[in-house]
Scaffold this motif. Structure first.
Motif, PDB file in Angstrom:
ATOM      1  N   LEU A 346     -10.999   6.793  10.537  1.00 36.70           N
ATOM      2  CA  LEU A 346     -11.685   6.352  11.763  1.00 36.70           C
ATOM      3  C   LEU A 346     -12.103   4.882  11.714  1.00 36.70           C
ATOM      4  N   THR A 347     -12.557   4.430  10.549  1.00 40.21           N
ATOM      5  CA  THR A 347     -13.101   3.070  10.466  1.00 40.21           C
ATOM      6  C   THR A 347     -12.066   2.015  10.877  1.00 40.21           C
ATOM      7  N   PRO A 348     -10.845   2.035  10.312  1.00 39.85           N
ATOM      8  CA  PRO A 348      -9.877   1.034  10.771  1.00 39.85           C
ATOM      9  C   PRO A 348      -9.386   1.275  12.200  1.00 39.85           C
ATOM     10  N   LEU A 349      -9.501   2.524  12.690  1.00 35.06           N
ATOM     11  CA  LEU A 349      -9.003   2.792  14.039  1.00 35.06           C
ATOM     12  C   LEU A 349     -10.013   2.395  15.111  1.00 35.06           C
ATOM     13  N   LEU A 350     -11.288   2.696  14.869  1.00 32.90           N
ATOM     14  CA  LEU A 350     -12.287   2.401  15.897  1.00 32.90           C
ATOM     15  C   LEU A 350     -12.691   0.926  15.898  1.00 32.90           C
ATOM     16  N   ASN A 351     -12.596   0.288  14.729  1.00 35.35           N
ATOM     17  CA  ASN A 351     -12.891  -1.148  14.665  1.00 35.35           C
ATOM     18  C   ASN A 351     -11.581  -1.908  14.816  1.00 35.35           C
ATOM     19  N   GLU A 352     -11.550  -2.824  15.763  1.00 30.97           N
ATOM     20  CA  GLU A 352     -10.283  -3.530  15.995  1.00 30.97           C
ATOM     21  C   GLU A 352      -9.944  -4.524  14.893  1.00 30.97           C
ATOM     22  N   ASP A 353     -10.971  -4.981  14.171  1.00 30.01           N
ATOM     23  CA  ASP A 353     -10.753  -6.006  13.149  1.00 30.01           C
ATOM     24  C   ASP A 353     -10.099  -5.382  11.909  1.00 30.01           C
ATOM     25  N   ARG A 354      -8.776  -5.368  11.928  1.00 26.18           N
ATOM     26  CA  ARG A 354      -8.062  -4.719  10.832  1.00 26.18           C
ATOM     27  C   ARG A 354      -8.150  -5.536   9.540  1.00 26.18           C
ATOM     28  N   THR A 355      -8.320  -6.854   9.674  1.00 26.83           N
ATOM     29  CA  THR A 355      -8.420  -7.683   8.471  1.00 26.83           C
ATOM     30  C   THR A 355      -9.613  -7.228   7.641  1.00 26.83           C
ATOM     31  N   LYS A 356     -10.701  -6.855   8.348  1.00 28.44           N
ATOM     32  CA  LYS A 356     -11.903  -6.451   7.626  1.00 28.44           C
ATOM     33  C   LYS A 356     -11.862  -4.989   7.200  1.00 28.44           C
ATOM     34  N   ILE A 387      -1.756   4.096   8.441  1.00 31.87           N
ATOM     35  CA  ILE A 387      -2.622   2.905   8.492  1.00 31.87           C
ATOM     36  C   ILE A 387      -2.183   1.909   7.421  1.00 31.87           C
ATOM     37  N   ARG A 388      -1.866   2.424   6.239  1.00 32.01           N
ATOM     38  CA  ARG A 388      -1.404   1.515   5.173  1.00 32.01           C
ATOM     39  C   ARG A 388      -0.124   0.813   5.614  1.00 32.01           C
ATOM     40  N   ARG A 389       0.769   1.569   6.290  1.00 31.80           N
ATOM     41  CA  ARG A 389       2.007   0.940   6.757  1.00 31.80           C
ATOM     42  C   ARG A 389       1.696  -0.176   7.752  1.00 31.80           C
ATOM     43  N   ARG A 390       0.745   0.090   8.660  1.00 26.56           N
ATOM     44  CA  ARG A 390       0.356  -0.947   9.632  1.00 26.56           C
ATOM     45  C   ARG A 390      -0.212  -2.168   8.921  1.00 26.56           C
ATOM     46  N   ASN A 391      -0.994  -1.921   7.881  1.00 25.25           N
ATOM     47  CA  ASN A 391      -1.565  -3.035   7.110  1.00 25.25           C
ATOM     48  C   ASN A 391      -0.443  -3.903   6.539  1.00 25.25           C
ATOM     49  N   VAL A 392       0.588  -3.226   6.001  1.00 22.45           N
ATOM     50  CA  VAL A 392       1.715  -3.977   5.415  1.00 22.45           C
ATOM     51  C   VAL A 392       2.417  -4.769   6.516  1.00 22.45           C
ATOM     52  N   GLU A 393       2.664  -4.081   7.652  1.00 15.41           N
ATOM     53  CA  GLU A 393       3.369  -4.756   8.753  1.00 15.41           C
ATOM     54  C   GLU A 393       2.589  -5.949   9.282  1.00 15.41           C
ATOM     55  N   GLY A 395       0.817  -7.881   7.449  1.00 14.63           N
ATOM     56  CA  GLY A 395       0.671  -8.882   6.376  1.00 14.63           C
ATOM     57  C   GLY A 395      -0.703  -8.876   5.739  1.00 14.63           C
ATOM     58  N   LEU A 396      -1.362  -7.696   5.750  1.00 13.11           N
ATOM     59  CA  LEU A 396      -2.733  -7.651   5.215  1.00 13.11           C
ATOM     60  C   LEU A 396      -2.804  -7.357   3.716  1.00 13.11           C
ATOM     61  N   THR A 397      -1.652  -7.104   3.116  1.00 13.62           N
ATOM     62  CA  THR A 397      -1.696  -6.782   1.681  1.00 13.62           C
ATOM     63  C   THR A 397      -1.692  -8.064   0.847  1.00 13.62           C
ATOM     64  N   PRO A 399      -0.750 -11.006  -1.831  1.00 13.96           N
ATOM     65  CA  PRO A 399       0.562 -11.566  -2.180  1.00 13.96           C
ATOM     66  C   PRO A 399       1.166 -10.910  -3.422  1.00 13.96           C
ATOM     67  N   ALA A 400       0.325 -10.623  -4.431  1.00 16.45           N
ATOM     68  CA  ALA A 400       0.848 -10.027  -5.661  1.00 16.45           C
ATOM     69  C   ALA A 400       1.434  -8.641  -5.376  1.00 16.45           C
ATOM     70  N   GLU A 401       0.767  -7.891  -4.485  1.00 17.12           N
ATOM     71  CA  GLU A 401       1.256  -6.546  -4.144  1.00 17.12           C
ATOM     72  C   GLU A 401       2.583  -6.649  -3.388  1.00 17.12           C
ATOM     73  N   ARG A 402       2.650  -7.636  -2.469  1.00 17.14           N
ATOM     74  CA  ARG A 402       3.893  -7.817  -1.699  1.00 17.14           C
ATOM     75  C   ARG A 402       5.044  -8.156  -2.639  1.00 17.14           C
ATOM     76  N   LEU A 403       4.770  -9.051  -3.587  1.00 14.61           N
ATOM     77  CA  LEU A 403       5.797  -9.450  -4.554  1.00 14.61           C
ATOM     78  C   LEU A 403       6.218  -8.243  -5.395  1.00 14.61           C
ATOM     79  N   GLY A 404       5.232  -7.481  -5.852  1.00 16.65           N
ATOM     80  CA  GLY A 404       5.509  -6.300  -6.667  1.00 16.65           C
ATOM     81  C   GLY A 404       6.415  -5.315  -5.925  1.00 16.65           C
ATOM     82  N   MET A 405       6.134  -5.122  -4.633  1.00 13.20           N
ATOM     83  CA  MET A 405       6.924  -4.181  -3.838  1.00 13.20           C
ATOM     84  C   MET A 405       8.353  -4.692  -3.641  1.00 13.20           C
ATOM     85  N   LYS A 406       8.484  -6.041  -3.471  1.00 16.41           N
ATOM     86  CA  LYS A 406       9.832  -6.614  -3.313  1.00 16.41           C
ATOM     87  C   LYS A 406      10.646  -6.373  -4.583  1.00 16.41           C
ATOM     88  N   VAL A 407      10.001  -6.601  -5.726  1.00 16.28           N
ATOM     89  CA  VAL A 407      10.688  -6.394  -7.006  1.00 16.28           C
ATOM     90  C   VAL A 407      11.078  -4.920  -7.141  1.00 16.28           C
TER      91      VAL A 407
END
Ligand code: SF4
Length: 498
Positions: A346-356, A387-393, A395-397, A399-407
């Motif tokens: 609920l927290t990420p859905l009801l609050n629009e500020d996904r960065t937070k 929600i995690r997928r939306r976070n990735v889409e 760009g909220l993850t 940089p190290a995690e993004r790099l790790g996933m690319k590898v």
């Protein structure tokens, strides 16, 4: 105010909670008690899965026709003499409340428990306008005095012990009170009775709104909801727009599922049904009843195939009690009003500020215990993945995690690449491996190895072991019974065909 409220990130808040041994013991003890109680109550009722499915169908149907049932509810409530207000967000709900309070020249307000009112920060808004607001649910009263927010949907002060409560009450009493439950409860009762009698406005939440009659239904265990809705001349009810059910018949199912799932009770102690203000001949009740129907991010979920079902929630708290993450860190680590698995959704859905707020969806092991516990079968674990997928889409993850996933994607894109990566990994780990495990606490190992050890890659990978086994089967001299040889050969044959 505890450190949880000032910490910015989920990680910081979780660390504060993990260091608080009292909180951890209290949450563990109480959630276990609630889980066991729920299991016993469900077994006693029998056919629990059928009840769950019935509950789910009622909620699915209601939310799919929310516009229809809300219109019906509003028409019936108005016909019964109630006032209805719609608030698009928390600010509008606060404005409406203050308008009513000013019109009534209110000086004090008593409140029964309402999670949606926590979304509004209504107490602070009232205090800022010179109106005293007093929580009357015992747990809510305790955390109001402590300047905190609820750490559990059903048991707001789950993280407090008797001595802490005695300290808080002693400040109000102006004298030292002993840490004895009966004395503390007696003090709260006396104090709150004064407040009930003096209050200009009573504020309640709404467990369920019945469309067919325009009624509000309150569940409570302490009777405070009944005092709040009968003594003051004006009543304001905060209602999340999804709290509705079509009929009294549906309430029977909800009144069976909710208390059992929440506390293991067969029935809630007090169930109050309020249809409009006091009529002539009524012994009690408010002269004016206002219902504020609050959206605050809920309508954004309507029509969304991934998230609409979150509106089915009946706020029983069972998913919190089942969640291995909540049971370790308690509610404040989630940072907002709702905690546990339902809070993580609920927290990420009801609050629009996904960065937070997007990161709150990471507070889950995705084990699915929340789904199993939920009386209306909300697939919270799937929603957490979405929600995690939306976070990735977005760009909220990190940089190290993004790099790790690319590898990882490169390494897992073909069996050849995968084998090569594992081979390289085995060479790379040699310097770190001791007795089959890696204990390093730096770089990528830091988080994992802070509380456990990382098993190293196997010396001989599964594929090599399998090939060796095939070889042994071909070799008639290998010792094994005919039956086992036959069974293994059949399995190998099937694998070859696939
Ligand atoms: S998601 Fe399900 S288990 Fe969790 S609070 Fe809502 S109804 Fe209860």
């Amino acid at each position: 105010m505890s450190g949880h409220h000032t910490a910015d990130t989920l990680e910081q808040r979780a660390k504060i909670a993990l260091r608080d041994q009292f909180l951890r013991n209290a949450v563990k003890f109480t959630t276990k008690k609630l889980r066991t109680g729920k299991q016993t109550a469900a077994d006693e009722l029998g056919n629990w899965e059928a009840w769950r499915e019935r509950g789910r169908q009622i909620r699915l149907h209601t939310i799919a026709h929310l516009d229809y049932y809300l219109s019906q509810f509003v028409a019936n409530l108005r016909a019964a003499g109630g006032y209805v207000h719609f608030a698009a967000d928390a600010r509008e709900a606060v404005d409406i409340t203050l308008r009513i309070a000013r019109a009534k020249q209110a000086k004090s307000v008593v409140k029964s428990k309402s999670m949606v009112s926590e979304e509004l920060h209504i107490n602070q808004a009232l205090e800022a306008n010179g109106i005293e607001a007093v929580e009357t649910d015992l747990g809510e009263y305790i955390i109001q005095l402590a300047g905190e927010t609820p750490s559990h949907i059903i048991i707001p002060a789950i993280h407090k012990n008797k001595s802490q409560v005695a300290q808080l009450f002693s400040q109000v009493a102006g004298t030292d009170l002993p840490a004895e439950t009966a004395i503390l409860a007696g003090f709260a009762r006396t104090k709150l009775r004064e407040k009930f009698l003096a209050a200009d406005i009573g504020m309640t939440g709404c467990n369920f709104a019945i469309a067919e009659s325009g009624s509000i239904v309150l569940f409570s265990n302490e009777g405070n909801g009944r005092m709040v809705s009968t003594l003051p001349k004006t009543q304001i009810t905060f209602m999340g727009m999804e709290r509705i059910i079509p009929s009294w018949e549906d309430l029977e199912v909800m009144a069976t599922l909710l208390p059992r799932s929440a506390t293991g009770q067969k029935l809630t102690v007090y169930m109050s049904a309020i249809t409009g203000p006091r009529r002539s001949g009524d012994g009690d009740g408010p002269e004016e009843l206002h219902v504020i129907i609050i959206d605050n991010g809920r309508s954004r979920q309507l029509g969304d195939p991934e998230f609409q079902e979150v509106l089915n929630c009946i706020r029983c708290g069972a998913c919190l009690n089942a969640c291995p993450v909540y049971r370790h860190v308690g509610g404040h680590a989630y940072g907002w009003v709702y905690s546990g698995p339902i809070g993580a959704v609920l927290t990420p859905l009801l609050n629009e500020d996904r960065t937070k707020w997007g990161e709150v969806a990471n507070a889950s092991s995705l084990c699915g215990a929340c789904y199993e516990a939920c009386p209306v079968k909300i697939p919270l674990h799937d929603m957490l993945v979405y929600i995690r997928r939306r976070n990735v889409e977005s760009g909220l993850t990190a940089p190290a995690e993004r790099l790790g996933m690319k590898v990882f994607r490169l390494a897992a894109s073909s069996s050849h690449a995968f084998r090569r990566t594992i081979k390289l990994g085995r060479i790379g780990q040699a310097a770190l491996l001791r007795n089959g495990v890696i204990r390093a606490k730096w770089g990528p190992f830091k988080g994992w190895n802070a509380g456990r050890v990382l098993p190293g890659l196997a010396g001989q990978p599964f594929r090599e072991r399998w090939s060796a086994l095939e070889q042994e089967l071909r070799d008639d001299s290998t010792e094994m019974s005919d039956e086992i040889r036959k069974r293994l050969q059949d399995q190998l044959e099937q694998r070859r065909k696939r």
